[in-house]
Design a protein around this motif. Structure first.
Motif, PDB file in Angstrom:
ATOM      1  N   PHE A 112     -26.260  36.377 -28.280  1.00  0.00           N
ATOM      2  CA  PHE A 112     -26.025  35.618 -27.242  1.00  0.00           C
ATOM      3  C   PHE A 112     -24.910  36.706 -27.053  1.00  0.00           C
ATOM      4  O   PHE A 112     -24.766  37.766 -25.943  1.00  0.00           O
ATOM      5  N   VAL A 113     -23.387  35.883 -27.456  1.00  0.00           N
ATOM      6  CA  VAL A 113     -22.404  36.459 -28.009  1.00  0.00           C
ATOM      7  C   VAL A 113     -22.138  37.958 -27.725  1.00  0.00           C
ATOM      8  O   VAL A 113     -21.530  38.921 -27.622  1.00  0.00           O
ATOM      9  N   MET A 129     -22.505  24.031 -30.751  1.00  0.00           N
ATOM     10  CA  MET A 129     -23.418  24.225 -31.351  1.00  0.00           C
ATOM     11  C   MET A 129     -22.358  23.488 -32.631  1.00  0.00           C
ATOM     12  O   MET A 129     -22.119  22.900 -33.908  1.00  0.00           O
ATOM     13  N   THR A 141     -29.543  23.111 -35.039  1.00  0.00           N
ATOM     14  CA  THR A 141     -28.227  23.106 -34.484  1.00  0.00           C
ATOM     15  C   THR A 141     -27.832  24.375 -35.691  1.00  0.00           C
ATOM     16  O   THR A 141     -27.101  25.860 -34.810  1.00  0.00           O
ATOM     17  N   MET A 151     -22.728  27.841 -26.054  1.00  0.00           N
ATOM     18  CA  MET A 151     -23.772  27.580 -27.370  1.00  0.00           C
ATOM     19  C   MET A 151     -23.100  27.119 -28.334  1.00  0.00           C
ATOM     20  O   MET A 151     -23.425  26.726 -28.996  1.00  0.00           O
ATOM     21  N   LEU A 152     -22.461  28.403 -28.498  1.00  0.00           N
ATOM     22  CA  LEU A 152     -21.830  28.298 -29.839  1.00  0.00           C
ATOM     23  C   LEU A 152     -20.815  27.259 -30.452  1.00  0.00           C
ATOM     24  O   LEU A 152     -20.658  26.495 -31.239  1.00  0.00           O
ATOM     25  N   GLY A 180     -23.202  32.231 -23.868  1.00  0.00           N
ATOM     26  CA  GLY A 180     -23.274  32.970 -25.580  1.00  0.00           C
ATOM     27  C   GLY A 180     -22.159  31.442 -26.286  1.00  0.00           C
ATOM     28  O   GLY A 180     -22.351  31.015 -27.314  1.00  0.00           O
ATOM     29  N   LEU A 181     -21.382  32.151 -25.423  1.00  0.00           N
ATOM     30  CA  LEU A 181     -19.607  31.384 -26.616  1.00  0.00           C
ATOM     31  C   LEU A 181     -19.821  29.666 -25.994  1.00  0.00           C
ATOM     32  O   LEU A 181     -19.448  28.758 -27.076  1.00  0.00           O
TER      33      LEU A 181
END
Lengths: 295, 638
Positions: free
Chosen positions: A103-104, B354, A93, B350-351, B347-348
């Motif tokens: 990536f963001v 998580m 995680t 995934m973030l 990306g958001l």
């Protein structure tokens, strides 16, 4: 002989940058068991800030402190926004969280600036050389070696002699116990991220002086090299991070100089493969393997 | 004679064991395969219906989007096989995909067209063209060879220490594949051009995408509930406990890796065939981000999750792509609706997952876990009380020369500090032996040395005449030594029953035997009420009992218990005494038990060893030890 010394200095200069990044990676791994794949974002953000300031006509005298400050703030901010919430999660995680951050940030720069890179002026002395004892050195290499040495001594001083440093080391040893003994986790972790940001910021200064370029993925390769360096030295061993960084820099310079031209573009891939092979034989890095953990 | 006979008798016993195991497919096994196939079929049907509904009469753009979804889902299900079952994060699968995609394109593009693209290709590749299916087969085969070599590194470092070194090796795969694709221009066409099919020769129709997807579902479902899959998941939860209980993580991680890479390679070939082109960027970080996001959104531990995630993320990507396309006027939202929005959203996502829901939407639930299907398929029925009137079990397989667990002259050092020096121990089967001593005396280290999880300076260990020295931990466990840990090491995310069953499976029990033996141990340790709960949700007492059940289910010759009563009140300790006795009697094993509670040791042990500063300072019956002045001195400092 001359050539060897030149390359040694070149390699140490490059390795010094990696060591600075690796030390930050190692510090953060120590306090929260996170391998921070977003460690390069400090460089990316600093790069764009420099670009903006350079457009407005700021000189490098202003850029240097701004870059360092930006890196520190970015590091602390990322901890606050993302890592704080996954602190006790599994490695899986936490790794993916840091990749998500990467990536963001990268995509945000694509979105709000551009996918193509932006350039700004490098300082005038960056390509100049000096002659010492008949050997020509690039000034920037010498500057990096000096700055790295000072930063590393500073980092060691902070960790060994200040209250925050001791708290960080205590937390790196055993987070739960440190917490029970009255060390405030948020502050310790924030301090570790700030220190890691500071070191990355110093690395960023030289990286940006060399490249003069802001791109959405500017921080990716330096970050990966820093992570590799930290792993080579053995994660969580701070002196290992420094040794790993220097070693990586030297190997890279040697590869760049001696590889045949047609595979010159594969240096990063080759380094990755070399490190992967190293892990097959020494999964915990090149330093002496410590005792197995007590189950 | 003695030298030859043990191995012979061992072989004979193994043969009989095998014979019983293969005497007709067990019911549990057959039901399982049916349930897996039904699961795969349901998923396939659901996605196909969804796609047919979406595409119906709406034209080629939708059809191509749906085909892309099928192919991406194939790749994601492939990822799930490795990431879900082993818990190792891999960035390298897309790199393996690049190997497969390029191999496929190089083989499948027709000769005349290839001469224009990569006329100088080495190995005569420019003068060779094979039919697409043959090219796919060859591409998968080559990729599997690469994966097997890389896998040696991954399982070595993954098993030895955390997952991080393994993850870095997978990153190396991704970067190496990318840089080779860019730089080896003679055969890859380089960075800009890549390799494209002659216009009109790319994949027509969706049938191959359907076949690939169906295959991925079946393989992933079967692997998930296979022996290897279950053992891989146990090792995912706790590598060390798995090894000391007879599981060889490296082997199962390797199986998972090869199956997984095979499916990803298949998906990659289809992707190249469908789009008619392959270039370095198409199999690099962007595709890694896309597929990993799909996997974690749905839930990496579930095949159904992989599929659900693929569908949701595809919809999300398509939505953001449509609204940020050049033809639409975003109006006041032009701050966010612009190129790059898709990647920010990925990306958001995934973030966000998580941080808020690291196990994804479905965690490890499958479509067959829906209550109605569970009833129909009779999957995981609630365990019923087990009634067994048979006496103690027969001796398990293994070469029996004597009946002793024996440690001689065992020395262990940590960083030059002697933790164990010339320690010895010998226990007869059927007896319960206590190991006492002050903290730091080396008691746990003695068990660790016996398990082979600490490096031993010198000394020998043997169980029933079979030398353990130099064997890896899991082989020692299979030789008949099983243990519990001072601080709990359960397979947290598995249910109580799975915790016990996987250990039985690791020791070669058939599925029905494993289920039966597990049921017995679960009952013996009063865990029936919580049998379907996850181990991490148990209270402390039940966790301790589960560790005991898990260690005992392999019917070891010797059971090693590290502080079984730590943290227990006195009545609870007394209960544990009864349980240990009952287990030892049932499976006819010897027991070595470490504890600080002298009342407990006195009440349960036949003999006691006392350790101090790494050496055995006394050995004898309980009463002898109690009156031994050296022991008293070590304990009370008198």
């Amino acid at each position: 002989m001359t050539e060897v010394v030149q390359q040694l200095v070149d390699g140490l200069g490059r390795g010094g940058e990696y060591a600075l990044i690796a030390l930050g990676v190692g510090l953060i791994f120590g306090v929260m068991h996170l391998v921070n794949f977003a460690h390069g974002e400090m460089i990316t953000v600093s790069a764009y800030v420099s670009y903006g300031l350079a457009l407005a006509g700021a000189s490098w005298w202003i850029l240097v402190p701004t870059i360092v400050l930006t890196a520190v703030l970015t590091s602390v901010l990322v901890e606050f926004v993302a890592f704080r919430w996954v602190r006790s999660s599994s490695d899986f995680t936490m790794l993916l969280t840091s990749f998500g951050v990467h990536f963001v940030v990268q995509a945000a720069f694509v979105m709000f600036v551009s996918a193509s890179s932006r350039h700004f002026d490098r300082p005038g002395w960056i390509t100049s050389t000096v002659s010492l004892a008949g050997i020509r050195f690039e000034v920037v290499d010498l500057a990096i070696i000096a700055a790295t040495s000072v930063s590393l001594i500073f980092a060691v001083w902070v960790l060994q002699r200040t209250v925050y440093g001791m708290a960080i080391r205590a937390a790196a040893e055993d987070f739960d116990t440190a917490q029970l003994l009255g060390i405030r986790p948020n502050q310790v972790i924030r301090a570790a991220f700030a220190l890691a940001g500071l070191l990355a910021g110093i690395a960023a200064v030289f990286f940006l002086m060399r490249t003069g370029r802001a791109a959405p993925s500017a921080g990716l390769i330096p970050m990966l090299k820093g992570v590799l360096a930290a792993l080579i030295g053995g994660l969580g061993r701070l002196q290992g991070a420094v040794i790993g960084g220097l070693l990586l820099g030297l190997v890279e310079i040697l590869l760049v100089s001696y590889l045949p031209d047609d595979i010159d573009g594969m240096v990063n891939g080759i380094i990755f493969v070399l490190v992967a092979v190293l892990f097959i034989f020494r999964p915990s890095g090149i330093l002496k393997v410590g005792p197995a953990q007590r189950p | 004679m003695n030298a030859a006979s043990p191995s012979q008798s061992q072989r004979r016993q193994t043969r009989t064991l095998r014979a019983t195991r293969f005497n007709g497919v067990s019911r549990v096994g057959r039901d399982r395969v049916i349930a897996d196939l039904v699961s795969a079929a349901l998923l396939f049907a659901a996605v196909s219906l969804l796609g047919l509904g979406y595409v119906a009469g709406e034209g080629a753009a939708r059809e191509s989007l749906f085909t892309t979804l099928l192919i991406n889902a194939t790749v994601v299900v492939g990822l799930q096989v490795f990431l879900g079952n082993t818990g190792i994060l891999s960035f390298g699968h897309v790199g393996f995909g690049a190997v497969a995609g390029y191999t496929f394109a190089i083989l499948a593009v027709d000769v005349e067209w290839k001469q224009r693209l990569i006329g100088d290709a080495p190995f005569g590749a420019a003068d060779l063209s094979v039919p697409p299916l043959a090219a796919i087969t060859a591409a998968i085969a080559l990729t599997l060879v690469v994966a097997a070599v890389v896998g040696l590194g991954i399982v070595r470092s993954g098993a030895a220490r955390g997952d991080i070194a393994a993850t870095v090796i997978t990153l190396a795969v991704l970067f190496a594949a990318y840089e080779i694709a860019i730089n080896w221009t003679e055969i890859t066409g380089g960075n800009r051009a890549g390799i494209s099919f002659r216009p009109g020769t790319a994949m027509l129709g969706r049938s191959y995408a359907y076949v690939g997807f169906a295959l991925a579902l079946v393989v992933a479902q079967l692997y998930r509930s296979s022996r290897s899959g279950r053992l891989a998941r146990a090792a995912r939860e706790d590598d060390l406990a798995a090894r000391t209980l007879g599981i060889n993580p490296a082997r199962h991680q390797m199986s998972a890796l090869l199956l997984s890479v095979g499916l990803v390679a298949l998906g990659a070939c289809l992707r190249v065939w469908l789009t008619g082109t392959v270039s370095p960027e198409r199999f690099f970080i962007d595709y890694t981000l896309l597929t990993l996001t799909m996997l974690v959104v749905g839930g990496r531990s579930s095949v159904t999750g992989a599929v659900v995630g693929s569908v949701i993320v595809t919809a999300l990507v398509e939505f953001t792509r449509t609204i940020s396309g050049p033809e639409l006027d975003p109006g006041p939202f032009d701050i966010v609706i612009r190129p790059g929005l898709t990647d920010v959203c990925l990306g958001l996502a995934m973030l966000g997952f998580m941080i808020l829901r690291p196990n994804g939407l479905l965690h490890d639930r499958e479509i067959a876990d829906l209550p109605i299907l569970r009833r129909l398929l009779q999957r995981d029925p609630v365990p019923s009380p087990f009634h067994d009137t048979s006496g103690p079990r027969a001796t398990p397989a293994g070469a029996i020369n004597d009946n002793q667990l024996k440690l001689t002259d065992m020395s262990v050092e940590f960083d030059g500090l002697a933790v164990l020096s010339q320690a010895h121990l010998s226990v007869d089967r059927g007896r319960i032996c206590g190991l006492i001593g002050p903290n730091g005396a080396g008691k746990t280290t003695m068990l660790n040395a016996l398990n082979g999880i600490v490096p031993v300076l010198e000394g020998r260990a043997a169980v029933c005449g079979r030398a353990l020295d130099g064997l890896p931990s899991y082989k020692r466990a299979r030789a008949g030594v099983s243990r519990t840990f001072q601080n709990l090491r359960l397979f947290d995310d598995l249910t109580v029953r799975e915790n016990v069953e996987v250990v039985a499976l690791a020791h070669g029990a058939s599925r029905s035997e494993a289920r039966q033996n597990a049921a017995e141990m679960i009952e013996l340790n009063q865990l029936i009420d919580v049998a379907l709960r996850r181990a991490k949700d148990l209270d402390y007492g039940a966790s301790k009992r589960l560790e005991l059940a898990r260690a005992a289910v392999s019917q070891p010759l010797f059971l090693l218990l590290d502080e079984p009563t730590a943290g227990f009140t006195e009545p609870e300790s007394r209960l544990i005494v009864q349980q240990i006795r009952a287990i030892a009697e049932r499976i006819g094993c010897g027991v070595v038990v470490i504890d600080h509670d002298l009342a407990f040791i006195t009440s349960i042990c036949d003999e006691v060893y006392c350790l101090d500063q790494g050496s055995v300072i006394a050995h004898g019956s309980v009463s002898e030890i109690r009156s031994n002045p050296v022991v008293r001195a070590a304990y009370t400092g008198e």
